[in-house]
Design a protein around this motif. Structure first.
Motif: not given
Length: 611
Positions: A58-64
């Protein structure tokens, strides 16, 4: 031929180096890797910031995707992870998890050692500095914090999309840097290290321009370095900015710093700030220098480009065969252009191909340069990383010229290059240094002078009247020297020492001599040093080229001499040309300078006799 042994775990780990405290960059050995699409770079940067800890999907998706992910976001992240895994471990079999990019806790983790990641080194050094404070060793703590801050080269994760870098994870790293800078400044102010930490304080203000704690340390560090006027001016600048941008007056911390400066209550244990030193280290110019108008103009053009390019420091690599006059050209131009660089001119003899002394170590070179920039020898950092960081800090904001003479290779000079706009590095080398060219350095290949220039150079050294009296002898001497400045200078010195002899007699000696034996030993030694630096297979090819029947060498004709495949020989010819032992006049058409041909011939005879 047997199969190559797979790299062991320790070897694989040593092959990769990550940088995220500035431009996002990764190397495997000496090769920088292409990190792919912007979002893939963002994923790698995020994993590096969280090195050793899993990052939830979820954090990766938010950053990308900044809160607007596509429906296929999870699959895209998985593809990026697979791509990074293959990039970092190119020999990894398909569908093998590898040991770098790992699935953990519903997300991904990057496994790396502290020595491999600049951010991990930074954190480790900060931790060690904190331990030194607790142990009552503040001077050692200053050194650890200074070394930590030297790992930082600019805005975190440059090269990653700005929207991704706005994520709190990256902002958190910036806060770590600011906090470490404030801590280091407080320690330095109490224990005589203000000059060492001042550049880091200036840099940290770029991360947080309205941070009053940082501005307070800037004011105090300037005062501690003896720059009272600059300290008061720094306070006034931030006071006006706070009023204009936020409508507030300076707080208690910044106000107290201002009061201490006004009352001269800031300790000044050392000399004035190091960055005020203006070195003038150029060696004497050659009064007998002549010609080279085109090469001098090319150097001026490079300096002009550096003046107009935003945010760019220029590097020019002057390459050429031994004795062609690279150093003389660099020194002549440096003297002519000195006024363009009011903050100083540094000159370092690197000894890359010196026949007597070993090449200068980069750390040793940095120490000498830092002392020239005003840093007391007793306050120099211990590690090469810290030396390089302090050098970059002290050069920031300068307009300076750095002449690096006789480089052995790119790694000897890479950390000696200034990175600040307005500076110019002038590197001379017998190698083409393609690794620097690929990073933006300008190449300038210096060929032997024309026949007319060679005769003029000879006339300047032996006297115009004497040369005019024997023009035929002057032409023959220049021709037998191959128009090469080193050989011309050595021959002219012999003529001056025998001023009562006719020049025709000297021409006759060169005519009767055998190859390089007709010249003083220094000429042969200069050529021999380049040969001795060659790998065995390249040295063999160089010797065999003296047996080539004609002046134009092709891969096919050279392959006939060596009895090796033409493709293999072509690559070696190119590398000899990069080392300026050959000249590639046209694609795949090479020539050998007459004096280099003489050396190859002598070496071939010696090699045959030794069998």
């Amino acid at each position: 031929m047997g199969r190559a042994r797979p790299a062991r775990d320790g070897e694989l780990a040593a092959m990769v180096r990550f940088e995220v405290l500035g431009p996002l960059r990764v190397w495997r050995g000496e090769s920088e890797l292409d990190l792919g699409f912007p979002q893939q770079r963002a994923l790698l940067a995020l994993l590096l910031v969280r090195s050793g800890r899993p990052v939830p999907l979820g954090e990766i998706v938010e950053v990308l995707w900044s809160g607007r992910p596509p429906a296929t976001a999870a699959n895209v992240v998985r593809r990026y992870a697979v791509s990074l895994r293959r990039l970092l471990e190119p020999g990894l079999p398909p569908r093998t998890p590898g040991r770098r990019v790992l699935r953990r806790g519903g997300g991904y983790l990057l496994a790396a050692e502290p020595a491999e990641v600049d951010l991990l080194r930074f954190r480790d050094l900060v931790k060690r500095g904190t331990q030194q404070v607790a142990a009552g060793r503040p001077e050692d703590a200053v050194r650890e914090f200074t070394d930590a801050l030297s790992q930082w080269r600019g805005t975190v994760a440059q090269g990653v999309p700005e929207a991704a870098r706005a994520h709190p994870r990256f902002a958190g790293v910036n806060r770590e840097i600011v906090h470490a800078t404030v801590t280091a400044a407080d320690l330095a102010l109490g224990h005589g290290g203000a000059a060492r930490i001042l550049p880091s304080v200036r840099k940290a203000l770029a991360l947080d321009p309205l941070n009053e704690s940082l501005h307070a340390r800037l004011v105090l560090c300037l005062a501690a370095c003896g720059a009272q006027t600059d300290a008061l001016a720094a306070y006034e600048t931030v006071r006006r900015r706070l009023a204009a941008d936020l409508g507030v007056v300076p707080g208690a911390e910044l106000g107290e710093a201002h009061t201490r400066v006004l009352r001269r209550q800031v300790r000044q244990p050392g000399r004035p700030v190091a960055s005020y030193a203006r070195p003038a280290q150029l060696p004497p110019d050659l009064t007998v220098f002549s010609g080279r108008a085109a090469a001098l103009a090319a150097l001026t053009e490079a300096a002009d480009a550096a003046d107009t390019a935003a945010g760019v420091a220029a590097t020019v690599v002057v390459g050429g065969m031994p004795g062609v006059g690279k150093s003389a050209l660099a020194v002549r131009w440096a003297h002519e252009a000195a006024a363009r660089f009011p903050d100083g001119q540094l000159h370092v003899e690197l000894g890359g191909f010196d026949p007597v002394r070993r090449p200068l170590d980069p750390a040793e070179a940095l120490r000498g340069m830092l002392v020239s920039l005003g840093v007391p020898a007793g306050r120099l950092p211990d590690t090469e990383d810290a030396l390089a960081g302090l050098y970059r800090d002290l050069m920031a904001g300068r307009r300076a010229l750095v002449v690096l003479d006789d480089a052995a290779g790119p790694e000897q000079v890479r950390r000696l290059l200034p990175s600040t706009p307005g500076c110019l590095a002038l590197v001379t080398s017998r190698q083409a240094l393609p690794a620097l060219i690929s990073c933006g350095a300008r190449p300038l290949r210096l060929e032997p002078p024309s026949a007319h220039e060679a005769e003029e150079l000879l006339a300047r050294r032996i006297g115009a009247e004497r040369a005019a009296g024997e023009p035929v002898a002057v032409r023959e001497i220049a021709a037998r020297c191959g128009n090469l400045p080193l050989a011309l200078a050595a021959t002219a010195a012999r003529a001056v020492g025998r001023h009562h002899f006719p020049l025709a007699a000297l021409a006759g000696e060169l005519r009767a001599g055998s190859g390089l034996d007709a010249f003083p030993a220094g000429v042969r030694a200069a050529f021999l040093r380049s040969y001795q630096a060659l790998p065995p297979e390249h040295a063999e090819l160089f010797r065999l080229l003296s047996r080539h029947p004609g002046p134009r060498i092709t891969p096919a004709s050279a392959a006939a001499l060596t009895r090796r495949p033409a493709v293999e020989v072509h690559a070696r010819l190119g590398e000899l040309a990069d080392g300026h032992l050959l000249t590639e006049e046209e694609p795949a058409r090479y020539t050998l300078h007459p004096l280099l041909w003489s050396l190859a011939d002598e070496l071939a005879e010696e090699h045959t006799a030794a069998r």
